[in-house]
Design a protein around this motif. Structure first.
Motif, mmCIF file in Angstrom:
data_model
loop_
_atom_site.group_PDB
_atom_site.id
_atom_site.type_symbol
_atom_site.label_atom_id
_atom_site.label_comp_id
_atom_site.label_asym_id
_atom_site.label_seq_id
_atom_site.Cartn_x
_atom_site.Cartn_y
_atom_site.Cartn_z
ATOM 1 N N PRO A 282 -14.697 -51.623 66.450
ATOM 2 C CA PRO A 282 -14.683 -51.727 65.383
ATOM 3 C C PRO A 282 -14.383 -50.019 64.728
ATOM 4 N N VAL A 285 -11.299 -48.253 65.340
ATOM 5 C CA VAL A 285 -10.494 -48.706 65.118
ATOM 6 C C VAL A 285 -10.571 -47.288 63.526
ATOM 7 N N ASP A 286 -11.683 -47.627 63.443
ATOM 8 C CA ASP A 286 -12.386 -46.566 62.354
ATOM 9 C C ASP A 286 -12.155 -45.838 62.288
ATOM 10 N N ILE A 289 -8.047 -45.154 62.290
ATOM 11 C CA ILE A 289 -7.654 -44.234 61.060
ATOM 12 C C ILE A 289 -7.844 -43.483 60.443
ATOM 13 N N THR A 290 -8.944 -43.428 60.385
ATOM 14 C CA THR A 290 -9.324 -41.673 59.630
ATOM 15 C C THR A 290 -8.736 -40.685 59.527
ATOM 16 N N ILE A 304 -0.833 -52.265 60.453
ATOM 17 C CA ILE A 304 -1.227 -51.768 61.901
ATOM 18 C C ILE A 304 -0.608 -53.280 62.931
ATOM 19 N N LEU A 305 -0.397 -52.641 64.220
ATOM 20 C CA LEU A 305 0.272 -53.749 64.032
ATOM 21 C C LEU A 305 -0.881 -54.701 66.018
ATOM 22 N N PRO A 505 -8.782 -57.188 66.888
ATOM 23 C CA PRO A 505 -9.492 -56.099 66.160
ATOM 24 C C PRO A 505 -8.714 -55.427 65.010
ATOM 25 N N TRP A 508 -6.991 -58.079 59.730
ATOM 26 C CA TRP A 508 -6.585 -58.725 58.053
ATOM 27 C C TRP A 508 -5.172 -58.158 57.953
ATOM 28 N N GLY A 509 -5.226 -58.424 56.482
ATOM 29 C CA GLY A 509 -3.986 -58.178 55.648
ATOM 30 C C GLY A 509 -2.564 -58.987 56.594
ATOM 31 N N MET B 1 -15.509 -53.142 55.411
ATOM 32 C CA MET B 1 -15.341 -51.847 56.457
ATOM 33 C C MET B 1 -14.551 -51.085 56.329
ATOM 34 N N SER B 2 -14.698 -49.802 55.524
ATOM 35 C CA SER B 2 -13.758 -48.948 54.531
ATOM 36 C C SER B 2 -12.182 -48.824 55.086
ATOM 37 N N TYR B 3 -12.644 -49.612 56.533
ATOM 38 C CA TYR B 3 -10.883 -49.121 57.286
ATOM 39 C C TYR B 3 -10.118 -50.297 56.450
ATOM 40 N N GLN B 4 -10.538 -51.496 56.628
ATOM 41 C CA GLN B 4 -9.888 -52.682 56.398
ATOM 42 C C GLN B 4 -9.287 -52.681 54.879
ATOM 43 N N LYS B 6 -8.184 -49.409 53.248
ATOM 44 C CA LYS B 6 -8.043 -48.388 53.243
ATOM 45 C C LYS B 6 -6.314 -49.030 53.918
ATOM 46 N N THR B 7 -6.245 -49.657 54.861
ATOM 47 C CA THR B 7 -5.012 -49.806 55.471
ATOM 48 C C THR B 7 -4.367 -50.963 55.258
ATOM 49 N N ILE B 8 -3.898 -50.918 53.925
ATOM 50 C CA ILE B 8 -2.912 -52.716 53.269
ATOM 51 C C ILE B 8 -1.771 -51.826 53.037
ATOM 52 N N SER B 9 -0.633 -52.463 54.120
ATOM 53 C CA SER B 9 0.732 -52.273 54.116
ATOM 54 C C SER B 9 1.365 -51.986 52.268
#
Lengths: 528, 404
Positions: A282, A285-286, A289-290, A304-305, A505, A508-509, B1-4, B6-9
């Motif tokens: 994680p 990944v963080d 992205i950042t 993200i795929l 990893p 989500w979404g 978590m922060s990145y989760q 942030k990355t919603i399409s």
């Protein structure tokens, strides 16, 4: 010569092994390549797919930079259909030192890299996804390269020149005559059958696994594994490669490749035991992205795929724990000179970009050892498929009805696409537009025996649905080709498990919704 | 978590989970093998087009823009929007003369109106149809809508002072069809609204909604119309008026297509644009009364136009019709009639158009009504031509059912 005797045995089916195999075959050697798993399973298939201009190394490692730009230009010529000439930008953000730009550009020019400082406004126009806050930009001849395609095409060319390949075959030991290695003991991992192969020279092109291969031969190659994690985004956000104009660091390269774009990498030293199964954490990944959103802010709102990681086969030179400052230079070891072990060569270090040069150096060493005096001509010999003048023309030759599958096949296979013109145009993979004909060709001609093998050769299952629809269809084709349904059922389960590994990893979404849908389909509808 | 978080399409097309339901509901896919289907043409194709515009496929022109893919999508993907947007963005071929003519409903109406009887006579002749087929590629089997000698606008302007006397006011977007082809429908609306104590106003110079321009490669002109209409709609809305329409496609275009295809901000007026059936139904629900003829009897079958489906408003028309005493109503299974505005007029689409409509035609023949009720004029042309049944706008049926 007997069936199991060769001029050279090459261990490792990554790009270095494939390139060496091809070079050997082109120079008229009887060559056998042995690979434990499949082509491009190691670092070859687990990187950015960046056609480096060398600019990244220009300041700290000028020798690598020069090699890169030379090979960059060669690959554009000899592997046109594996390369996308996107160009790249090195951007300076407000947090970076704009003074570094001059150092960078000077170093690039010294290495022969055409680096041009451009106005930030022009950079924003050329690449609308770039961080609009940039204060400086340099344009360089970066590009994208498809490592799977490149590796498969090298293999294919070797095969067309008489080379032989044993995939799924593991070396269990070396056959020695005194201080000379004369062959290898192997076991076929699928059938369990043992076989011995003989050759006066064996080349160790095992990437990070080359460390273990060398140890098996009784010599020490001081390698150490540096894990690099990357993220794949579901569509192309950028059309230029975007880099940070600063000292190389984490997650500062964004590469557009085929239908996706890839941000990477990290660099973490890991123990050898973890090389076979690296997972993305994680925190990584963080970080990706950042940092990635610094290059292109849209990444923070793009699906993200997958997440994946590769292991760089770095050769120890100093004590830098991250591996960033180590030369990515080529290391070609003739163990006769170095360790007094005859008939054994290790080719390592280097990178995807310089595989051809690595192959040339390794093949030179092989030739020297067996007394063949022929120079490499891979520099000017196109690999199969790359003699493309116009993709439109190639596409027009496959099937009558214009379709996305036809155009995709042309862009993936280059002139080789003509081989599927008679085949079944049904679309198997709808995300990446892979036809039944393309898959059948990969099964028949590119020695694909599992779904994962097919994925590497055709992009089947690499799209947004991650195999949800194409996996069972492609499994049908494999079951038909092998005449075994039960084996294919297991393969299908393995394939889906492997896809999930990359989803996990970043689960989500929309990616999670889709993965759940895949699970329902396979578990509850198909009863897998 | 922060990145989760942030990355919603933000990219609507990435919400597609490839469930493929849209391909089941696409009327074109069933009949035209050249059409790649909504999933391929929409979200799948979008990824490829982003990779390289070369992947734009001219077969996207076979999309009728019926939006049934969007209605069926469980993930809320704007599938048809993606397809139409791709056509706008990548199809750089100039529209044919035929397409420009078909798209310019407003202009053609202005031309035809003064010589309406002549035009109507001309377009009914076999020889004219053959000539149009050969020269322009407008299918000769098609019947053309008749033009009226007097426009609805000029009629309503004459009655403006009478309309202004009503205590409550509403603005009416009549559209090209009512203005040039069927002013009677406009008059019917005025009759019904007046009966409810509501006066009808014109907008301050409406233009064609532009849908035919959008689908015929004339998005620049469509955008001009959209901006103009949003401005005049804005005036009415600012004056506290609701704007009603009798054409489902006009209403849908101004509400949704302006924003999603042309990028014209209509947020200030969007919620005030209503179908007349919805507006009247809500009035009646809230206690308003209409005096119905005691002896009215009609057997009608309601066909929900695709764009009515997309707005989710078919139910209002249906409920309104059910309020009419003496109306025997069958609601037809939802199916596209196949004409899709100018689509079915094109020679290359005629066969598909009729094949798509066949399912609906069958339902109509089975129901065997006296009239088919429908909120869309192009559905009307298609159904009348293909089945021989008369089609009436629900507002006209209502006007007939109430006391004069």
């Amino acid at each position: 010569m007997k069936q199991n005797e060769f001029d050279v045995i090459i261990l490792g089916g990554g790009i270095t092994g494939a390139g060496t195999h091809r070079d050997c075959c082109l120079r008229g050697l009887r060559s056998l390549l042995i690979e434990k798993k499949d082509i491009a399973t190691g670092a070859t298939g687990r990187n950015h797919g960046l056609l480096h201009s060398g600019a990244r190394y220009a300041v700290n490692d000028p020798e690598s930079a020069e090699e890169c730009i030379r090979e960059n230009m060669i690959l554009r010529r000899i592997a046109a259909h594996c390369v996308e000439e996107t160009d790249g930008l090195f951007i300076t953000l407000p947090d970076d030192d704009l003074g570094y730009q001059k150092t960078f550009v000077d170093a690039c020019r010294k290495a022969g890299i055409d680096a041009q400082i451009i106005d930030p406004e022009l950079a924003r126009r050329l690449e609308p996804s770039v961080n609009p806050a940039l204060i400086g930009a340099v344009k360089v001849p970066d590009g994208a390269v498809d490592p799977f395609r490149l590796c498969a095409a090298n293999m294919l060319d070797a095969q067309l020149h008489g080379g032989q390949v044993r995939l799924g075959t593991e070396v269990t030991g070396f056959i020695r005559e005194g201080d000379r290695i004369v062959g290898v003991h192997t076991v076929d991992r699928r059938t369990g059958e043992n076989a011995d192969y003989y050759a006066p020279v064996t080349v160790n092109a095992g990437g990070i696994w080359g460390h273990g291969i060398a140890a098996m031969a009784g010599v020490e190659v001081g390698m150490y594994p540096a894990k690099g994690a990357l993220l794949i985004f579901a569509h192309r956000v950028n059309n230029y490669v975007i880099n940070r104009c600063r000292k190389p660091s984490n997650a500062d390269i964004l590469v557009p490749g085929d239908t996706v774009c890839i941000i990477g990498t990290t660099s973490t030293r890991i123990p050898f035991e973890e090389c076979d199964d690296v997972a993305v954490t994680p925190d990584e990944v963080d970080l990706l992205i950042t940092e990635g959103a610094q290059l292109a802010p849209a990444l923070s709102s793009t699906r993200i795929l997958r997440a994946y990681a590769g292991v760089r086969p770095l050769v120890s030179a100093d004590n830098d724990p991250t591996g960033r400052s180590i030369s990515r230079g080529i290391v070609c070891l003739d163990h006769a000179q170095r360790d007094g072990l005859e008939g054994f060569v290790t080719i390592t270090g280097g990178k995807l970009m310089t595989y051809r040069l690595m192959a040339e150096q390794a093949t030179d060493a092989v030739c020297r050892m067996i007394g063949v005096y022929k120079a490499s001509y891979t520099e000017n010999t196109p690999i199969p498929g790359s003699q493309v003048k116009s993709y439109e023309e190639v596409a027009g030759k496959i099937w009558e009805k214009p379709s996305a599958a036809q155009k995709s096949a042309a862009s993936r296979m280059g002139t080789r696409a003509a081989d599927i013109s008679e085949g079944d145009a049904s679309v198997i993979c709808e995300c990446e537009e892979v036809s039944a004909a393309e898959l059948k060709l990969a099964i028949d001609r590119l020695s694909a025996s599992t779904l994962t093998d097919l994925r590497r050769r055709t992009r089947v299952g690499m799209g947004t649905c991650q195999g949800q629809f194409c996996a069972c269809r492609a499994a049908g084709l494999l079951a038909e080709a092998h005449g075994c349904v039960e084996k294919e059922r297991r393969d299908l389960a393995d394939f889906l498990q492997e896809r999930w590994k990359g989803n996990f990893p970043i689960g989500w979404g929309d990616t999670l919704r889709e993965a759940e849908f895949t699970q329902w389909t396979y578990k509850h509808v198909l009863g897998l | 978590m922060s990145y989760q978080e942030k990355t919603i399409s933000n990219h609507n097309f990435e919400e597609c989970t490839k469930c493929t339901i849209c391909t089941l509901y696409c009327p074109v896919m069933k009949v035209n093998p050249l059409y790649p289907g909504p999933k391929q043409a929409g979200p799948d194709g979008e990824r490829l087009r982003l990779k390289n515009p070369w992947f734009f496929n001219y077969a996207l022109k076979y999309c009728m823009n019926c939006k049934r893919c969007e209605v069926s999508c469980p993930s809320g993907v704007g599938v048809a929007d993606l397809i139409q947007s791709a056509r706008i963005k990548y199809d750089k071929s100039a529209p044919k003369l035929r397409d420009r003519m078909l798209a310019s409903t407003d202009f053609m109406g202005k031309l035809a109106r003064p010589v309406a009887p002549l035009v109507n006579f001309g377009t009914s002749l076999g020889i004219t149809k053959t000539a149009l087929d050969w020269t322009l590629g407008i299918d000769h089997r098609r019947s053309f809508p008749k033009y009226s000698g007097r426009s609805f606008e000029s009629w309503l302007k004459k009655h403006a002072s009478k309309q202004a006397a009503f205590p409550e006011q509403v603005a009416y977007f009549h559209g090209c069809y009512v203005n040039y082809n069927n002013p009677q429908l406009g008059k019917d609306l005025v009759k019904v609204l007046n009966a409810l104590g509501i006066g009808v106003q014109l907008l301050d110079g409406e233009k064609c909604c532009g849908i035919a321009m959008i689908t015929n490669g004339m998005s620049a002109q469509a955008t001009k119309h959209a901006k103009h209409n949003v401005a005049v709609l804005g005036k009415a809305v600012d004056a506290g008026l609701k704007v009603v329409a009798t054409s489902s496609t006009c209403a849908f275009t101004m509400r949704d297509e302006y924003r999603s295809l042309l990028g014209v901000d209509n947020s200030a007026v969007r919620d005030s644009i209503l179908m007349a059936t919805r507006y009247i139904y809500e009035k009646l629900e809230n206690g308003a009364k209409l005096r119905f003829k005691p002896d009215f009897h009609l057997k009608a079958a309601y066909h929900t136009p695709c764009h009515m489906e997309k707005m989710g408003w078919g139910v209002f028309t249906e409920r309104l019709l059910r309020m009419i005493p003496g109306l025997e109503l069958t609601v037809l299974d939802s199916a596209c009639c196949g004409i899709a505005g100018t689509y079915g007029f094109k020679k290359e689409n005629y066969a598909s158009s009729q094949a798509i409509g066949e399912e609906l035609f069958k339902h109509i023949r089975e129901a065997d009504p006296e009239v088919v009720a429908c909120d869309c004029e192009t559905c009307k042309w298609q159904i009348e031509m293909s089945t021989g049944y008369t089609v009436m706008n629900p507002i006209s049926i209502l006007a007939e059912a109430i006391e004069d």
